[in-house]
Design a protein around this motif. Structure first.
Motif, short mmCIF file in Angstrom:
data_model
loop_
_atom_site.label_atom_id
_atom_site.label_comp_id
_atom_site.label_asym_id
_atom_site.label_seq_id
_atom_site.Cartn_x
_atom_site.Cartn_y
_atom_site.Cartn_z
N ALA A 1 0.83 -1.14 -0.05
CA ALA A 1 -0.13 0.09 0.00
C ALA A 1 0.82 1.33 -0.12
CB ALA A 1 -1.04 -0.09 1.18
N SER A 2 0.39 2.40 -1.03
CA SER A 2 0.96 3.53 -1.09
C SER A 2 -0.06 4.34 -0.30
CB SER A 2 1.32 4.18 -2.35
OG SER A 2 2.25 3.09 -2.68
N ILE A 3 0.42 5.22 0.60
CA ILE A 3 -0.76 6.02 1.33
C ILE A 3 -0.26 7.40 1.33
CG2 ILE A 3 -2.11 6.34 3.57
CD1 ILE A 3 -1.15 3.33 4.27
N PHE A 4 -1.32 8.25 0.94
CA PHE A 4 -1.41 9.73 0.92
C PHE A 4 -2.34 10.20 2.03
CE2 PHE A 4 0.36 8.32 -3.19
CZ PHE A 4 1.37 9.21 -3.27
N PHE A 5 -2.23 11.14 2.79
CA PHE A 5 -3.00 11.59 3.87
C PHE A 5 -2.78 13.03 4.03
CE2 PHE A 5 -4.63 12.70 8.08
CZ PHE A 5 -6.11 12.12 7.85
N ALA A 6 -3.67 13.95 3.73
CA ALA A 6 -3.76 15.22 3.94
C ALA A 6 -2.60 15.99 3.95
CB ALA A 6 -4.24 15.52 5.55
N ASN A 7 -1.71 16.49 4.91
CA ASN A 7 -0.52 17.07 4.79
C ASN A 7 0.56 16.34 5.02
OD1 ASN A 7 -1.74 16.90 7.83
ND2 ASN A 7 0.10 17.63 8.31
N GLY A 8 0.40 14.91 5.05
CA GLY A 8 1.49 13.90 5.01
C GLY A 8 2.40 14.11 6.15
N ASN A 9 3.58 14.14 6.07
CA ASN A 9 4.68 13.92 6.87
C ASN A 9 5.29 15.36 7.47
OD1 ASN A 9 4.19 11.03 7.20
ND2 ASN A 9 5.44 11.01 5.41
N ASP A 10 4.62 16.44 7.20
CA ASP A 10 5.39 17.66 7.57
C ASP A 10 5.20 17.94 8.95
OD1 ASP A 10 2.88 18.85 7.97
OD2 ASP A 10 2.90 19.93 6.34
N GLN B 1 2.64 18.99 10.70
CA GLN B 1 1.60 19.88 11.20
C GLN B 1 0.37 19.05 11.75
OE1 GLN B 1 -0.19 21.99 7.88
NE2 GLN B 1 -1.76 22.82 9.18
N ALA B 2 -0.33 19.44 13.05
CA ALA B 2 -1.19 18.96 13.78
C ALA B 2 -2.55 19.17 13.13
CB ALA B 2 -1.39 19.45 15.23
N SER B 3 -2.80 18.35 12.04
CA SER B 3 -3.90 18.75 11.07
C SER B 3 -5.24 17.92 11.23
CB SER B 3 -3.55 18.32 9.70
OG SER B 3 -3.11 17.11 9.32
N VAL B 4 -5.08 16.87 12.17
CA VAL B 4 -6.20 15.96 12.35
C VAL B 4 -7.24 16.49 13.62
CG1 VAL B 4 -7.16 13.64 12.82
CG2 VAL B 4 -4.98 14.28 11.56
N ARG B 5 -8.43 16.73 13.22
CA ARG B 5 -9.55 17.45 14.06
C ARG B 5 -10.25 16.37 14.68
NH1 ARG B 5 -14.84 18.90 12.63
NH2 ARG B 5 -15.86 20.21 14.49
N TYR B 6 -10.43 16.24 16.13
CA TYR B 6 -11.15 15.39 16.97
C TYR B 6 -11.71 16.02 18.09
CZ TYR B 6 -7.19 15.16 20.21
OH TYR B 6 -6.22 15.20 21.09
N ILE B 7 -12.70 15.34 18.59
CA ILE B 7 -13.26 15.99 19.94
C ILE B 7 -12.81 15.09 21.20
CG2 ILE B 7 -15.50 16.19 21.33
CD1 ILE B 7 -15.07 18.02 18.98
N ASP B 8 -12.30 15.42 22.19
CA ASP B 8 -11.58 14.91 23.29
C ASP B 8 -12.54 14.35 24.27
OD1 ASP B 8 -12.35 16.81 24.97
OD2 ASP B 8 -10.15 17.74 25.17
N GLN B 9 -12.32 13.79 25.09
CA GLN B 9 -13.25 13.32 26.42
C GLN B 9 -14.02 14.19 27.18
OE1 GLN B 9 -11.21 10.64 28.64
NE2 GLN B 9 -11.33 8.86 27.45
N GLN B 10 -13.57 15.60 27.20
CA GLN B 10 -14.02 16.92 27.72
C GLN B 10 -14.98 17.55 26.71
OE1 GLN B 10 -10.68 15.89 28.44
NE2 GLN B 10 -11.60 14.74 30.26
N ARG B 11 -15.01 17.00 25.53
CA ARG B 11 -16.00 17.61 24.49
C ARG B 11 -15.32 18.71 23.81
NH1 ARG B 11 -18.10 13.68 22.13
NH2 ARG B 11 -19.48 15.39 20.93
N ARG B 12 -13.96 18.92 24.15
CA ARG B 12 -13.28 19.99 23.40
C ARG B 12 -12.72 19.61 21.88
NH1 ARG B 12 -9.24 20.80 28.55
NH2 ARG B 12 -9.01 18.70 27.74
N GLN B 13 -12.78 20.56 21.01
CA GLN B 13 -12.13 20.32 19.78
C GLN B 13 -10.48 20.53 19.97
OE1 GLN B 13 -13.16 22.29 15.69
NE2 GLN B 13 -11.78 23.60 16.40
N GLN B 14 -9.94 19.36 19.39
CA GLN B 14 -8.29 19.18 19.59
C GLN B 14 -7.96 18.91 18.17
OE1 GLN B 14 -6.68 20.04 22.06
NE2 GLN B 14 -8.26 19.66 23.88
N ARG C 1 -1.41 15.36 15.09
CA ARG C 1 -0.52 15.12 13.96
C ARG C 1 -1.18 13.70 13.48
NH1 ARG C 1 5.90 15.94 15.71
NH2 ARG C 1 5.70 18.05 16.13
N PRO C 2 -1.24 13.52 12.07
CA PRO C 2 -1.67 12.25 11.37
C PRO C 2 -0.68 11.00 12.21
CG PRO C 2 -1.37 13.84 9.93
CD PRO C 2 -0.81 14.41 10.92
N ASN C 3 -1.41 9.97 12.30
CA ASN C 3 -0.66 8.81 12.87
C ASN C 3 -0.93 7.69 12.08
OD1 ASN C 3 0.99 7.01 14.47
ND2 ASN C 3 -0.50 6.97 15.96
#
Length: 404
Positions: free
Chosen positions: A77-86, A88-101, A104-106
């Motif tokens: 598999a060759s995989i491309f994702f968003a900003n790649g390996n630069d 940058q903290a680019s992945v948006r998620y909601i933490d357990q306290q319901r806060r937007q965070q 980095r891609p993992n």
């Protein structure tokens, strides 16, 4: 909260190719030995504000699916994702306290960013490989509507770049005609990409010499279910999750699902996985394949109404096993009578029995499935050899599989 948390409104883009490893500037294409497919995954949103964690999890599920089916993602598999390996903290998620965070891609074995340059470079390199093996393309990102031309919608790459149906088709036009391409896209308005079967992606042009087929979350005029920053995959309900569950026999939480081997030939075809998703996916999507889009374009609204004056049992006589599964499963949900005319059956359903958007979508899927079966019969009966050849080519392509 709606259960339709992941869209692939978002959609995934992967390509199976076969060959040796080829270098790219910021990344590389893994082209493996001729007996093992290579998967290109192009994924992610166009910016951190809409690069939801669900998209990252979609890629990870895809990798798990490969492993379950006996492939090593690192090797194939060759995989491309968003900003790649630069970094940058680019992945948006909601933490357990319901806060937007943001994080980095993992993603293991990530090669680079989802950019137009990387895609063009990939297909240029792939075009140099004189391979007759199938390339399977799978996209997970966001799709957009071309208001001026719904036949030329687009999906969004990193930094808001756009790749239209026409641009994508022109990339494929440069590839050897003996290299078949299969796609699985689940972004909003993804059905527009069914037009990639034509030269330049233009339905007014001839069908491309290269064999192409694909599966899409919904028709060209509608959005798909939305991507989400929520992290609980157990709540994800989307077309691609159902498609890959049907294809592999295991859902994204690792649970075994009922077999989609509807013709009992010992393998799960793309068409069977598509059928599985039509019943399994609890959303308002209207999944469609290239052959189905082609068939729907062959019939007028008046002809559709005439088709539905037949009984469902009569229409079912020429259905393939996966189509029969869809019809029988959806009818069972509403306790419908096969012996009655389809139009009467669908028209007599009490609105109180279909209170949700999901249930309404099931009925629309049933309607479209009946039309597809009947129009295919008409085409084969009419004897137009050109149309029959195109249909046979699409159906054969859609009947392929990942099975080794």
């Amino acid at each position: 909260m709606r259960r339709l948390l992941v869209s692939f409104t978002c959609g995934l883009l992967a390509v199976f190719a076969y060959s040796r490893v080829v270098s790219l500037q910021e990344t590389h294409i893994c082209l493996s030995s001729h007996s093992t497919p290579n998967f290109l995954v192009v994924s992610g949103g166009g910016a951190p504000s809409y690069n939801e964690i669900a998209l990252e999890k979609n890629v990870l599920y895809f990798q798990r699916t490969l492993q379950f089916m006996g492939y090593n993602p690192k090797q194939v598999a060759s995989i491309f994702f968003a900003n790649g390996n630069d970094g940058q903290a680019s992945v948006r998620y909601i933490d357990q306290q319901r806060r937007q965070q943001f994080k980095r891609p993992n993603i293991p074995y990530l090669q680079g960013a989802t950019t137009l340059d990387n895609l063009e470079r990939y297909f240029q390199q792939l075009a140099q490989q004189k391979s007759s093996k199938v390339s399977f393309l799978y996209f997970t990102g966001h799709g957009g509507k071309n208001i001026q031309d719904l036949d030329n919608n687009y999906f969004v790459l990193w930094n808001g770049q756009k790749l239209s149906v026409t641009q994508f088709s022109q990339m494929l036009d440069k590839m050897p005609s003996e290299t078949p391409v299969v796609t699985m896209m689940a972004q909003c308005f993804s059905g527009s990409f069914a037009n990639f079967i034509y030269e330049d992606g233009n339905p007014k042009h001839p069908v491309a010499l290269q064999t192409r087929c694909g599966f899409f979350a919904t028709i060209k005029s509608l959005p798909s279910v939305g991507c989400t920053p929520e992290v609980n995959e157990a709540d994800y309900r989307d077309y691609s999750s159902s498609f890959f569950a049907g294809l592999s026999g295991r859902d994204r939480t690792g649970k075994t699902v009922s077999s989609a081997d509807y013709n009992q030939d010992g393998r799960i075809s793309y068409a069977e996985a598509h059928a599985f998703a039509k019943v399994d996916e609890k959303s308002n999507d209207l999944p469609i394949s290239t052959s189905e889009a082609w068939l729907q374009n062959k019939v007028s609204p008046i002809q559709k109404k005439a088709i539905l004056t037949q009984s469902i049992s009569q229409i079912l006589k020429t259905a393939r096993p996966e189509q029969r599964y869809v019809i029988n499963s959806l009818m069972k949900k509403f306790s419908l009578d096969k012996q009655e005319p389809a139009l009467q059956v669908l028209g007599n359903i009490d609105n109180d029995k279909i209170p949700t958007n999901e249930q309404q979508a099931y009925l629309k899927r049933l309607n479209r499935e009946l039309i597809n079966i009947a129009v295919e019969k008409q085409i084969r009966t009419n004897g137009n050899q050109k149309d029959i050849a195109i249909l046979d080519r699409l159906v054969k392509c859609e009947s392929g599989s990942w099975k080794k």
